[in-house]
Design a protein around this motif. Structure first.
Motif, PDB file in Angstrom:
ATOM      1  N   VAL A  34       1.376   2.146   4.153  1.00  0.00           N
ATOM      2  CA  VAL A  34       0.182   1.816   3.373  1.00  0.00           C
ATOM      3  C   VAL A  34       0.314   0.412   2.796  1.00  0.00           C
ATOM      4  O   VAL A  34      -0.634  -0.381   2.844  1.00  0.00           O
ATOM      5  CB  VAL A  34      -0.041   2.871   2.261  1.00  0.00           C
ATOM      6  CG1 VAL A  34      -1.102   2.411   1.270  1.00  0.00           C
ATOM      7  CG2 VAL A  34      -0.418   4.213   2.871  1.00  0.00           C
ATOM      8  N   SER A  35       1.485   0.083   2.275  1.00  0.00           N
ATOM      9  CA  SER A  35       1.707  -1.245   1.692  1.00  0.00           C
ATOM     10  C   SER A  35       1.525  -2.350   2.725  1.00  0.00           C
ATOM     11  O   SER A  35       0.965  -3.408   2.424  1.00  0.00           O
ATOM     12  CB  SER A  35       3.113  -1.334   1.103  1.00  0.00           C
ATOM     13  OG  SER A  35       3.287  -0.389   0.096  1.00  0.00           O
ATOM     14  N   ILE A  36       1.990  -2.121   3.946  1.00  0.00           N
ATOM     15  CA  ILE A  36       1.870  -3.128   5.002  1.00  0.00           C
ATOM     16  C   ILE A  36       0.405  -3.421   5.308  1.00  0.00           C
ATOM     17  O   ILE A  36       0.001  -4.568   5.439  1.00  0.00           O
ATOM     18  CB  ILE A  36       2.604  -2.673   6.282  1.00  0.00           C
ATOM     19  CG1 ILE A  36       4.098  -2.864   6.112  1.00  0.00           C
ATOM     20  CG2 ILE A  36       2.106  -3.436   7.508  1.00  0.00           C
ATOM     21  CD1 ILE A  36       4.924  -2.350   7.259  1.00  0.00           C
ATOM     22  N   PHE A  37      -0.406  -2.377   5.392  1.00  0.00           N
ATOM     23  CA  PHE A  37      -1.796  -2.587   5.784  1.00  0.00           C
ATOM     24  C   PHE A  37      -2.708  -2.965   4.614  1.00  0.00           C
ATOM     25  O   PHE A  37      -3.831  -3.391   4.827  1.00  0.00           O
ATOM     26  CB  PHE A  37      -2.321  -1.382   6.554  1.00  0.00           C
ATOM     27  CG  PHE A  37      -1.684  -1.290   7.905  1.00  0.00           C
ATOM     28  CD1 PHE A  37      -2.026  -2.184   8.900  1.00  0.00           C
ATOM     29  CD2 PHE A  37      -0.696  -0.360   8.166  1.00  0.00           C
ATOM     30  CE1 PHE A  37      -1.417  -2.144  10.146  1.00  0.00           C
ATOM     31  CE2 PHE A  37      -0.087  -0.306   9.413  1.00  0.00           C
ATOM     32  CZ  PHE A  37      -0.450  -1.200  10.397  1.00  0.00           C
ATOM     33  N   VAL A  38      -2.206  -2.843   3.389  1.00  0.00           N
ATOM     34  CA  VAL A  38      -2.965  -3.274   2.217  1.00  0.00           C
ATOM     35  C   VAL A  38      -2.632  -4.735   1.873  1.00  0.00           C
ATOM     36  O   VAL A  38      -3.454  -5.447   1.308  1.00  0.00           O
ATOM     37  CB  VAL A  38      -2.673  -2.337   1.019  1.00  0.00           C
ATOM     38  CG1 VAL A  38      -3.208  -2.888  -0.279  1.00  0.00           C
ATOM     39  CG2 VAL A  38      -3.252  -0.956   1.281  1.00  0.00           C
ATOM     40  N   ALA A  39      -1.443  -5.172   2.237  1.00  0.00           N
ATOM     41  CA  ALA A  39      -0.976  -6.526   1.895  1.00  0.00           C
ATOM     42  C   ALA A  39      -1.880  -7.597   2.493  1.00  0.00           C
ATOM     43  O   ALA A  39      -2.277  -7.509   3.651  1.00  0.00           O
ATOM     44  CB  ALA A  39       0.453  -6.721   2.385  1.00  0.00           C
ATOM     45  N   LYS A  40      -2.189  -8.599   1.668  1.00  0.00           N
ATOM     46  CA  LYS A  40      -3.026  -9.702   2.126  1.00  0.00           C
ATOM     47  C   LYS A  40      -2.437 -11.065   1.750  1.00  0.00           C
ATOM     48  O   LYS A  40      -2.719 -12.050   2.394  1.00  0.00           O
ATOM     49  CB  LYS A  40      -4.427  -9.587   1.530  1.00  0.00           C
ATOM     50  CG  LYS A  40      -5.179  -8.360   1.999  1.00  0.00           C
ATOM     51  CD  LYS A  40      -6.648  -8.499   1.785  1.00  0.00           C
ATOM     52  CE  LYS A  40      -7.450  -7.291   2.138  1.00  0.00           C
ATOM     53  NZ  LYS A  40      -7.078  -6.484   3.221  1.00  0.00           N
ATOM     54  N   GLU A  41      -1.624 -11.112   0.734  1.00  0.00           N
ATOM     55  CA  GLU A  41      -1.060 -12.371   0.237  1.00  0.00           C
ATOM     56  C   GLU A  41       0.327 -12.619   0.823  1.00  0.00           C
ATOM     57  O   GLU A  41       1.018 -11.689   1.236  1.00  0.00           O
ATOM     58  CB  GLU A  41      -0.968 -12.332  -1.297  1.00  0.00           C
ATOM     59  CG  GLU A  41      -2.278 -12.069  -2.005  1.00  0.00           C
ATOM     60  CD  GLU A  41      -3.270 -13.191  -1.806  1.00  0.00           C
ATOM     61  OE1 GLU A  41      -2.853 -14.362  -1.791  1.00  0.00           O
ATOM     62  OE2 GLU A  41      -4.471 -12.889  -1.652  1.00  0.00           O
ATOM     63  N   VAL A  42       0.716 -13.871   0.814  1.00  0.00           N
ATOM     64  CA  VAL A  42       2.039 -14.258   1.313  1.00  0.00           C
ATOM     65  C   VAL A  42       3.134 -13.585   0.482  1.00  0.00           C
ATOM     66  O   VAL A  42       4.142 -13.125   1.026  1.00  0.00           O
ATOM     67  CB  VAL A  42       2.198 -15.800   1.285  1.00  0.00           C
ATOM     68  CG1 VAL A  42       3.609 -16.208   1.647  1.00  0.00           C
ATOM     69  CG2 VAL A  42       1.183 -16.448   2.204  1.00  0.00           C
ATOM     70  N   LEU A  43       2.930 -13.508  -0.818  1.00  0.00           N
ATOM     71  CA  LEU A  43       3.910 -12.878  -1.701  1.00  0.00           C
ATOM     72  C   LEU A  43       4.105 -11.402  -1.340  1.00  0.00           C
ATOM     73  O   LEU A  43       5.231 -10.896  -1.371  1.00  0.00           O
ATOM     74  CB  LEU A  43       3.477 -13.023  -3.160  1.00  0.00           C
ATOM     75  CG  LEU A  43       4.460 -12.519  -4.202  1.00  0.00           C
ATOM     76  CD1 LEU A  43       5.779 -13.278  -4.099  1.00  0.00           C
ATOM     77  CD2 LEU A  43       3.879 -12.674  -5.596  1.00  0.00           C
ATOM     78  N   SER A  44       3.031 -10.725  -0.964  1.00  0.00           N
ATOM     79  CA  SER A  44       3.122  -9.314  -0.559  1.00  0.00           C
ATOM     80  C   SER A  44       3.983  -9.160   0.691  1.00  0.00           C
ATOM     81  O   SER A  44       4.834  -8.272   0.766  1.00  0.00           O
ATOM     82  CB  SER A  44       1.736  -8.741  -0.281  1.00  0.00           C
ATOM     83  OG  SER A  44       0.898  -8.888  -1.372  1.00  0.00           O
ATOM     84  N   PHE A  45       3.766 -10.042   1.663  1.00  0.00           N
ATOM     85  CA  PHE A  45       4.554  -9.970   2.893  1.00  0.00           C
ATOM     86  C   PHE A  45       6.012 -10.353   2.633  1.00  0.00           C
ATOM     87  O   PHE A  45       6.920  -9.798   3.251  1.00  0.00           O
ATOM     88  CB  PHE A  45       3.950 -10.854   3.982  1.00  0.00           C
ATOM     89  CG  PHE A  45       2.708 -10.264   4.577  1.00  0.00           C
ATOM     90  CD1 PHE A  45       2.784  -9.162   5.409  1.00  0.00           C
ATOM     91  CD2 PHE A  45       1.466 -10.783   4.284  1.00  0.00           C
ATOM     92  CE1 PHE A  45       1.652  -8.595   5.955  1.00  0.00           C
ATOM     93  CE2 PHE A  45       0.316 -10.231   4.809  1.00  0.00           C
ATOM     94  CZ  PHE A  45       0.409  -9.132   5.651  1.00  0.00           C
ATOM     95  N   ALA A  46       6.228 -11.276   1.726  1.00  0.00           N
ATOM     96  CA  ALA A  46       7.603 -11.643   1.356  1.00  0.00           C
ATOM     97  C   ALA A  46       8.301 -10.448   0.715  1.00  0.00           C
ATOM     98  O   ALA A  46       9.466 -10.155   1.025  1.00  0.00           O
ATOM     99  CB  ALA A  46       7.601 -12.836   0.412  1.00  0.00           C
ATOM    100  N   LEU A  47       7.595  -9.740  -0.164  1.00  0.00           N
ATOM    101  CA  LEU A  47       8.164  -8.557  -0.811  1.00  0.00           C
ATOM    102  C   LEU A  47       8.455  -7.461   0.213  1.00  0.00           C
ATOM    103  O   LEU A  47       9.515  -6.822   0.170  1.00  0.00           O
ATOM    104  CB  LEU A  47       7.213  -8.041  -1.892  1.00  0.00           C
ATOM    105  CG  LEU A  47       7.694  -6.841  -2.693  1.00  0.00           C
ATOM    106  CD1 LEU A  47       8.970  -7.174  -3.449  1.00  0.00           C
ATOM    107  CD2 LEU A  47       6.608  -6.390  -3.652  1.00  0.00           C
ATOM    108  N   LEU A  48       7.545  -7.243   1.154  1.00  0.00           N
ATOM    109  CA  LEU A  48       7.768  -6.245   2.204  1.00  0.00           C
ATOM    110  C   LEU A  48       8.974  -6.609   3.073  1.00  0.00           C
ATOM    111  O   LEU A  48       9.744  -5.740   3.478  1.00  0.00           O
ATOM    112  CB  LEU A  48       6.521  -6.103   3.067  1.00  0.00           C
ATOM    113  CG  LEU A  48       5.340  -5.400   2.404  1.00  0.00           C
ATOM    114  CD1 LEU A  48       4.080  -5.600   3.221  1.00  0.00           C
ATOM    115  CD2 LEU A  48       5.634  -3.923   2.221  1.00  0.00           C
TER     116      LEU A  48
END
Length: 141
Positions: A34-48
């Protein structure tokens, strides 16, 4: 006939993730999806990505075993990224494409925009992170 598939194959090791309750593993995988497909920002992908690296280190599974899970779907990831690159159009029609090829003049043009490159990269990153993280948690019985 032998298949060299890494996802879901048991890998024996003693780690924190190995000792987790299966329900906890399923909950984590679903939350990560769910987190992967909700992520939109660079910071979100960095956290993932940091979460993936942390679970990889805690799992004590060799990197080659985890990357085996990517082999069967690499062509699908590549083709999906290529299609996404050329089918994504910018919201502003005044933006010039990086590349344009008139297949059928005045009817169909194959165009590549910056937005297409970004969307293709994000899509590929989502799929790769999903497969790698899932292969860590499914490598244990």
């Amino acid at each position: 006939m032998s298949f060299d598939v890494g996802v879901g194959q048991y890998y024996e090791t003693d780690s924190i993730i190995h000792r987790l309750d299966p329900r906890t593993k399923i909950f984590f995988i679903l939350s990560y999806m769910v987190s992967i497909f909700v992520a939109k920002e660079v910071l979100s992908f960095a956290l993932l990505t940091v979460v993936f690296v942390l679970t990889f280190v805690l799992s004590k599974i060799p990197l080659r075993v985890i990357f085996k899970g990517l082999k069967p779907v690499l062509i699908i990831i590549f083709l999906t990224a290529i299609i996404n690159m050329f089918l994504t159009k910018p919201e502003d029609p005044n933006i010039e494409p990086l590349f344009a090829l008139n297949i059928i003049p005045e009817k169909w043009t194959l165009s590549l925009y910056v937005e297409g490159l970004i969307n293709a990269g994000i899509l590929a990153l989502r799929i790769v992170l999903l497969i790698l993280e899932t292969s860590i948690f499914l490598s244990y019985a």
